[in-house]
Design an enzyme around this catalytic site. Structure first.
Site, PDB file in Angstrom:
ATOM      1  N   LYS A 120       0.816  -1.222   0.000  1.00 27.18           N
ATOM      2  CA  LYS A 120       0.000   0.000   0.000  1.00 27.18           C
ATOM      3  C   LYS A 120       0.844   1.264   0.000  1.00 27.18           C
ATOM      4  O   LYS A 120       0.606   2.185  -0.776  1.00 27.18           O
ATOM      5  CB  LYS A 120      -0.929   0.034   1.214  1.00 27.18           C
ATOM      6  CG  LYS A 120      -1.945  -1.065   1.315  1.00 27.18           C
ATOM      7  CD  LYS A 120      -2.895  -0.843   2.492  1.00 27.18           C
ATOM      8  CE  LYS A 120      -2.232  -0.870   3.852  1.00 27.18           C
ATOM      9  NZ  LYS A 120      -1.656  -2.192   4.178  1.00 27.18           N
ATOM     10  N   ASN A 143      -3.240   6.497   5.710  1.00 30.71           N
ATOM     11  CA  ASN A 143      -2.332   5.713   6.548  1.00 30.71           C
ATOM     12  C   ASN A 143      -0.872   6.081   6.297  1.00 30.71           C
ATOM     13  O   ASN A 143       0.031   5.368   6.705  1.00 30.71           O
ATOM     14  CB  ASN A 143      -2.551   4.215   6.269  1.00 30.71           C
ATOM     15  CG  ASN A 143      -2.112   3.342   7.422  1.00 30.71           C
ATOM     16  OD1 ASN A 143      -2.338   3.658   8.581  1.00 30.71           O
ATOM     17  ND2 ASN A 143      -1.477   2.225   7.104  1.00 30.71           N
ATOM     18  N   HIS A 189      -3.632  -9.187  10.620  1.00 28.16           N
ATOM     19  CA  HIS A 189      -4.508  -8.452  11.560  1.00 28.16           C
ATOM     20  C   HIS A 189      -5.792  -9.222  11.882  1.00 28.16           C
ATOM     21  O   HIS A 189      -6.832  -8.613  12.150  1.00 28.16           O
ATOM     22  CB  HIS A 189      -4.886  -7.083  10.985  1.00 28.16           C
ATOM     23  CG  HIS A 189      -3.715  -6.242  10.572  1.00 28.16           C
ATOM     24  ND1 HIS A 189      -2.716  -5.887  11.448  1.00 28.16           N
ATOM     25  CD2 HIS A 189      -3.384  -5.701   9.361  1.00 28.16           C
ATOM     26  CE1 HIS A 189      -1.823  -5.137  10.798  1.00 28.16           C
ATOM     27  NE2 HIS A 189      -2.192  -5.036   9.545  1.00 28.16           N
TER      28      HIS A 189
END
Length: 425
Positions: A120, A143, A189
């Protein structure tokens, strides 16, 4: 900062006053909203004394509130704020949702949203760099970089490039990205998704689900073909890796994973009107990001590469694939058992040096397969690897683990690696 008249005279609670929380409070106050703020740290609350109400939203009557804004770090599957807000019919949102609400009052612009388990940050920074090099007003956030609400609005024709984690997407409901990119999906996650990979994938997929028919989506084709993700209303294409011959001219984009990142960036930029020549110039001049296959030094013919951002096996495997004769430093706080996708790249590994809590487990899996040394700490691993490496070799920190057993974050781990390498000169 970015604000919206839609927030004026509405009531919001902001839970968590780290950087994005502070930016959110300032934007809401500037827009004329009525804000209740809370952080467990008294020093974080102190600057808001006299400027807005201070109190824990968990103890507040939220009747009439327009939203509870929380940090992406708040685990919605276990934190009591979600059921408390639900009992009042109040949405739990993040700063990306507020940005989405503000878009109608910003100068005409485009938004590129980028998500996926790995890649990302590189893809976000690359898209941003390509637009900037082409002279298009652009900024990046989400982010990465500064909180989006803290930034100044772009002029007409600008492009906002947002890196979006699943946590941020979970808190967003109305962001219609002009181009949405879903790079890949691998288990990560899962504690936030009750151990359910399907829930994690569905969270990522919501970035596509929020798009309208006039938008574009770029998706990981294997994940789509296997049914892990699905298309939304937007027109979509699968991600095509960049040509490996062309990739040779992009010094900061080596490795097959960066061929895919570059392919995604090329398509996103082309869809928003950039020419082949503009895109190529951006790829050629892109300098890379710290801690992501960052070449920090060449000493006596040995390359030292900082890939501290390799915090799971799927993230470290591409780094192993990008080099030969690797002295691999790995270990930390494991996110999953085993070597995962790194198994297929062990032929590139000349020797391994394990560190951290997961070091003994990795050593047991690598024993007899590659020369191995259990070093426990990064300083010992770097010293040992440097002593054994020969000209043409690469000393690679790509831990395949989180850093929290020994470091505050992956950045601190990567900074320490860089300092240790500098000490070798």
């Amino acid at each position: 900062m970015i604000t919206s008249p839609a927030w004026k005279d509405k009531k919001y609670a902001v839970l968590g006053l780290a950087r994005s929380g502070r930016a959110t409070v300032e934007a809401l106050l500037a827009a004329g909203a009525d804000v209740l703020v809370w952080d467990d740290r008294a020093e974080a609350r102190e600057p808001y004394s006299g400027r807005c109400a201070i109190g824990d939203p968990l103890e507040a009557d939220l009747t009439g509130y327009a939203g509870v804004v929380v940090s992406p770090g708040v685990p919605l599957n276990t934190h009591p704020i979600k059921p408390h807000a639900d009992s009042f019919g109040v949405p739990v949102i993040g700063d990306i949702e507020l940005f989405a609400q503000a878009r109608a009052d910003l100068p005409p612009h485009k938004v590129v949203g980028i998500t996926g388990t790995n890649g990302k940050s590189t893809t976000t920074a690359l898209v941003h760099h390509i637009f900037k090099t082409a002279g298009v007003p652009t900024t990046m956030g989400g982010n990465i970089g500064l909180p989006i609400l803290e930034q100044e609005p772009l002029p007409e024709g600008g492009v906002y490039v947002l890196e979006l984690s699943s946590y941020q997407i979970d808190l967003t409901y109305s962001l219609d990205c002009d181009v949405a990119v879903l790079l890949n999906i691998t288990p990560d996650h899962l504690d936030r998704y009750d151990g359910d990979f399907a829930k994690y994938a569905a969270s990522k997929n919501r970035l596509l689900d929020m798009q309208g028919q006039e938008s574009y989506a770029l998706v990981n084709w294997p994940a789509f073909a296997s049914g892990v993700i699905h298309s939304g209303k937007a027109g979509f294409n699968g991600i095509m890796a960049a040509d490996t011959e062309a990739q040779a001219d992009w010094p900061s984009l080596s490795g097959p994973h960066n061929a895919e990142n570059a392919g995604a960036a090329m398509s996103a930029c082309a869809w928003l009107g950039l020419s082949v020549e503009q895109i190529e110039e951006g790829l050629r001049t892109y300098g890379g990001l710290p801690h992501r296959m960052e070449r920090v030094a060449d000493i006596s013919g040995v390359a030292y590469v900082n890939d501290s951002k390799g915090t799971n096996t799927a993230a470290s495997a591409p780094a192993l694939a990008a080099f030969e004769n690797i002295h691999w430093i790995l270990g930390g706080l494991a996110k999953e058992p085993g070597l995962g996708e790194c198994e297929a790249e062990l032929g590139h590994v000349k020797a391994a040096y394990t560190v951290g809590k997961a070091g003994p487990d990795f050593a047991a899996q690598l024993e007899g397969r590659v020369p191995l040394e259990q070093c426990e700490t990064l300083d010992r691993a770097v010293a040992s690897a440097a002593a054994k490496a020969e000209a043409g070799d690469t000393v690679l920190l790509s831990p395949a683990c989180a850093s929290f057993d020994q470091y505050q974050d992956f950045e601190k781990r990567g900074d320490h690696f860089r300092e240790l390498v500098e000490g070798l000169k």
